[in-house]
Scaffold this motif. Structure first.
Motif, mmCIF file in Angstrom:
data_model
loop_
_atom_site.group_PDB
_atom_site.id
_atom_site.type_symbol
_atom_site.label_atom_id
_atom_site.label_comp_id
_atom_site.label_asym_id
_atom_site.label_seq_id
_atom_site.Cartn_x
_atom_site.Cartn_y
_atom_site.Cartn_z
ATOM 1 N N PHE A 186 3.981 3.738 2.909
ATOM 2 C CA PHE A 186 3.669 2.419 2.358
ATOM 3 C C PHE A 186 4.939 1.736 1.861
ATOM 4 C CE2 PHE A 186 2.809 -0.099 -1.493
ATOM 5 C CZ PHE A 186 2.012 -1.092 -0.949
ATOM 6 N N LEU A 187 5.805 2.475 1.185
ATOM 7 C CA LEU A 187 7.071 1.915 0.704
ATOM 8 C C LEU A 187 7.960 1.485 1.874
ATOM 9 C CD1 LEU A 187 8.081 4.232 -2.279
ATOM 10 C CD2 LEU A 187 7.077 1.957 -2.360
ATOM 11 N N VAL A 188 7.968 2.302 2.924
ATOM 12 C CA VAL A 188 8.767 1.948 4.095
ATOM 13 C C VAL A 188 8.279 0.627 4.694
ATOM 14 C CG1 VAL A 188 9.366 2.625 6.460
ATOM 15 C CG2 VAL A 188 9.423 4.320 4.625
ATOM 16 N N VAL A 189 6.967 0.515 4.882
ATOM 17 C CA VAL A 189 6.404 -0.719 5.453
ATOM 18 C C VAL A 189 6.669 -1.900 4.531
ATOM 19 C CG1 VAL A 189 4.275 -1.874 6.146
ATOM 20 C CG2 VAL A 189 4.632 0.512 6.754
ATOM 21 N N LEU A 190 6.508 -1.707 3.233
ATOM 22 C CA LEU A 190 6.726 -2.789 2.271
ATOM 23 C C LEU A 190 8.156 -3.307 2.346
ATOM 24 C CD1 LEU A 190 5.201 -4.291 -0.007
ATOM 25 C CD2 LEU A 190 6.166 -2.619 -1.605
ATOM 26 N N ASN A 191 9.115 -2.412 2.446
ATOM 27 C CA ASN A 191 10.513 -2.836 2.535
ATOM 28 C C ASN A 191 10.845 -3.450 3.880
ATOM 29 O OD1 ASN A 191 12.520 -1.885 0.138
ATOM 30 N ND2 ASN A 191 10.698 -0.606 0.200
ATOM 31 N N LEU A 192 10.185 -2.989 4.938
ATOM 32 C CA LEU A 192 10.389 -3.614 6.239
ATOM 33 C C LEU A 192 9.822 -5.029 6.261
ATOM 34 C CD1 LEU A 192 9.676 -0.614 8.622
ATOM 35 C CD2 LEU A 192 11.867 -1.753 8.249
ATOM 36 N N VAL A 193 8.724 -5.248 5.535
ATOM 37 C CA VAL A 193 8.173 -6.603 5.422
ATOM 38 C C VAL A 193 9.160 -7.499 4.683
ATOM 39 C CG1 VAL A 193 6.373 -7.979 4.315
ATOM 40 C CG2 VAL A 193 5.757 -5.935 5.605
ATOM 41 N N ALA A 194 9.750 -6.974 3.606
ATOM 42 C CA ALA A 194 10.768 -7.749 2.895
ATOM 43 C C ALA A 194 11.966 -8.026 3.796
ATOM 44 C CB ALA A 194 11.210 -6.997 1.641
ATOM 45 N N GLY A 195 12.389 -7.009 4.560
ATOM 46 C CA GLY A 195 13.505 -7.199 5.471
ATOM 47 C C GLY A 195 13.179 -8.132 6.616
ATOM 48 N N PHE A 196 11.922 -8.106 7.064
ATOM 49 C CA PHE A 196 11.491 -8.989 8.150
ATOM 50 C C PHE A 196 11.655 -10.457 7.766
ATOM 51 C CE2 PHE A 196 7.493 -11.452 8.351
ATOM 52 C CZ PHE A 196 7.674 -12.058 9.584
ATOM 53 N N GLN A 197 11.387 -10.798 6.506
ATOM 54 C CA GLN A 197 11.513 -12.179 6.061
ATOM 55 C C GLN A 197 12.968 -12.633 6.039
ATOM 56 O OE1 GLN A 197 9.099 -13.154 2.547
ATOM 57 N NE2 GLN A 197 8.119 -11.168 2.744
ATOM 58 N N ILE A 198 13.891 -11.677 6.022
ATOM 59 C CA ILE A 198 15.318 -12.011 5.891
ATOM 60 C C ILE A 198 16.066 -11.775 7.193
ATOM 61 C CG2 ILE A 198 17.440 -11.363 4.687
ATOM 62 C CD1 ILE A 198 15.583 -10.541 2.324
ATOM 63 N N LEU A 199 15.856 -10.598 7.805
ATOM 64 C CA LEU A 199 16.625 -10.207 8.983
ATOM 65 C C LEU A 199 15.814 -10.225 10.267
ATOM 66 C CD1 LEU A 199 18.508 -7.171 7.398
ATOM 67 C CD2 LEU A 199 19.464 -9.417 7.899
ATOM 68 N N GLY A 200 14.508 -10.483 10.176
ATOM 69 C CA GLY A 200 13.670 -10.473 11.362
ATOM 70 C C GLY A 200 13.159 -9.080 11.673
ATOM 71 N N THR A 201 12.169 -8.998 12.540
ATOM 72 C CA THR A 201 11.541 -7.707 12.822
ATOM 73 C C THR A 201 12.474 -6.762 13.578
ATOM 74 O OG1 THR A 201 10.569 -8.623 14.836
ATOM 75 C CG2 THR A 201 9.214 -8.665 12.861
ATOM 76 N N LEU A 202 13.375 -7.291 14.400
ATOM 77 C CA LEU A 202 14.258 -6.422 15.166
ATOM 78 C C LEU A 202 15.447 -5.941 14.361
ATOM 79 C CD1 LEU A 202 14.342 -8.114 18.702
ATOM 80 C CD2 LEU A 202 12.852 -6.314 17.840
ATOM 81 N N MET A 203 15.877 -6.716 13.368
ATOM 82 C CA MET A 203 17.079 -6.384 12.616
ATOM 83 C C MET A 203 16.792 -5.701 11.282
ATOM 84 S SD MET A 203 19.895 -7.490 14.277
ATOM 85 C CE MET A 203 19.131 -6.781 15.740
ATOM 86 N N SER A 204 15.549 -5.809 10.770
ATOM 87 C CA SER A 204 15.277 -5.325 9.414
ATOM 88 C C SER A 204 15.515 -3.828 9.277
ATOM 89 C CB SER A 204 13.833 -5.665 9.014
ATOM 90 O OG SER A 204 12.911 -5.058 9.898
ATOM 91 N N VAL A 205 15.221 -3.078 10.332
ATOM 92 C CA VAL A 205 15.409 -1.625 10.250
ATOM 93 C C VAL A 205 16.890 -1.260 10.232
ATOM 94 C CG1 VAL A 205 15.425 -1.151 12.735
ATOM 95 C CG2 VAL A 205 14.501 0.548 11.151
ATOM 96 N N GLY A 206 17.751 -2.171 10.681
ATOM 97 C CA GLY A 206 19.186 -1.877 10.723
ATOM 98 C C GLY A 206 19.761 -1.604 9.353
ATOM 99 N N LEU A 207 19.396 -2.409 8.358
ATOM 100 C CA LEU A 207 19.926 -2.222 7.012
ATOM 101 C C LEU A 207 19.264 -1.044 6.310
ATOM 102 C CD1 LEU A 207 22.159 -3.789 5.588
ATOM 103 C CD2 LEU A 207 20.423 -5.034 4.316
ATOM 104 N N MET A 208 18.143 -0.596 6.829
ATOM 105 C CA MET A 208 17.486 0.576 6.258
ATOM 106 C C MET A 208 18.066 1.877 6.805
ATOM 107 S SD MET A 208 13.448 1.734 6.477
ATOM 108 C CE MET A 208 12.856 0.609 5.207
ATOM 109 N N MET A 209 18.296 1.955 8.125
ATOM 110 C CA MET A 209 18.627 3.227 8.754
ATOM 111 C C MET A 209 20.115 3.438 9.010
ATOM 112 S SD MET A 209 15.821 4.791 8.817
ATOM 113 C CE MET A 209 16.711 6.201 9.443
#
Length: 288
Positions: A186-209
């Protein structure tokens, strides 16, 4: 200093940097744990899984941050749930079940957006608009960051036990293990949603991983690895935004590109597991 002038003069540059700071503090430590649990692919899969929900929010409410965020959260959690069911009722492991779902989710999301939106809308959703972060999006990201850090603190001990010795927790405390894993996703998805609003769905995982795996070349203990990962993410954000400003590059990809450069440097020079460190150790061992 002159190179800091964009952040001093322009509010949108400060908002972009602050939003990346929030993601660096909350999303990157989750990336470290994902890599340790050998679920790195899950982060990528969930970032794509957010897209169909965001697309449905877009179809009904347009470019509404709230609607797309809620839709993305629901879709990401649904994919995580389905993946968990598949991994527990078939021979597939969880990372394999994610790989079977995420491309379909990505294709469905792009199809839904294409029904109503323009090519520019699709690009904004896929790659984000880091330099157009609004005050409301920054506030949402800040709240998600704070909530994630608090929740991670609560589940930290059972989560780490489950990460390094899953049998111990699942044999004696199976409900706790399931609840901990569910809250973590749930935390992973929540942070990806936050990242999606900023970096987009393709880029949001980049700053995480990417900073998370880079940090593993510099430290072997968990907490220092998380701290180094957050520092790498923040440095990547800072340098990427400056490159974007002075070289007219797209901001989100520039940030992720900088984190990829840090990864390559870490592979080569990391003192814990970098190529030079391992090579010098082998050389000194052979000499002795």
């Amino acid at each position: 200093m002159s190179f800091l002038q964009p952040f001093i003069e322009f509010d949108f540059m400060r908002r972009a940097l602050l939003s990346c700071l929030c993601l660096s503090l909350s999303a990157t430590p989750l990336g470290v744990i994902l890599s340790l649990r050998r679920l790195s692919l899950a982060g990528d899969a969930l970032s794509h899984a957010v897209l169909p929900g965001a697309a449905i929010g877009y179809l009904f409410f347009g470019m509404s941050t709230l609607a797309m965020g809620v839709g993305g959260l629901v879709a990401g959690l649904l994919v995580a749930l389905v993946s968990g069911i598949i991994s527990r009722t078939t021979l597939l492991k969880e990372d394999a079940s994610f790989s079977g779902l995420y491309m379909g989710a990505l294709a469905l999301g792009i199809t839904l957006i294409s029904l109503k939106g323009s090519g520019m809308d699709l690009l904004n959703i896929l790659f984000g608009s880091l330099l157009a972060v609004s005050h409301s999006a920054l506030l949402t990201t800040s709240l998600i960051c704070l909530a994630s850090l608090l929740m991670l603190r609560v589940i930290y001990r059972p989560l780490i036990i489950d990460t390094f010795d899953s049998d111990f927790l699942r044999v004696g405390h199976r409900p706790l293990a399931i609840a901990t894993h569910g809250l973590f996703l749930f935390l992973v998805v929540l942070n990806l949603v936050a990242g999606f609003q900023i970096l987009g769905t393709l880029m949001s995982v980049g700053l995480m991983m990417v900073p998370a795996v880079s940090a593993r070349f510099w430290a072997v203990r968990l907490v220092p690895t998380m701290i180094i990962a957050s520092i790498i993410a923040l440095l990547s954000s800072f340098i990427g935004l400056l490159l974007s400003w002075y070289s007219a590059l797209p901001a989100g990809p520039a940030v992720v590109l900088c984190s990829a450069v840090f990864f390559l440097v870490s592979c080569l020079m990391g003192r814990a597991n970098g190529w030079l460190a391992r090579h010098s150790f082998r050389h000194s061992g052979a000499s002795s």
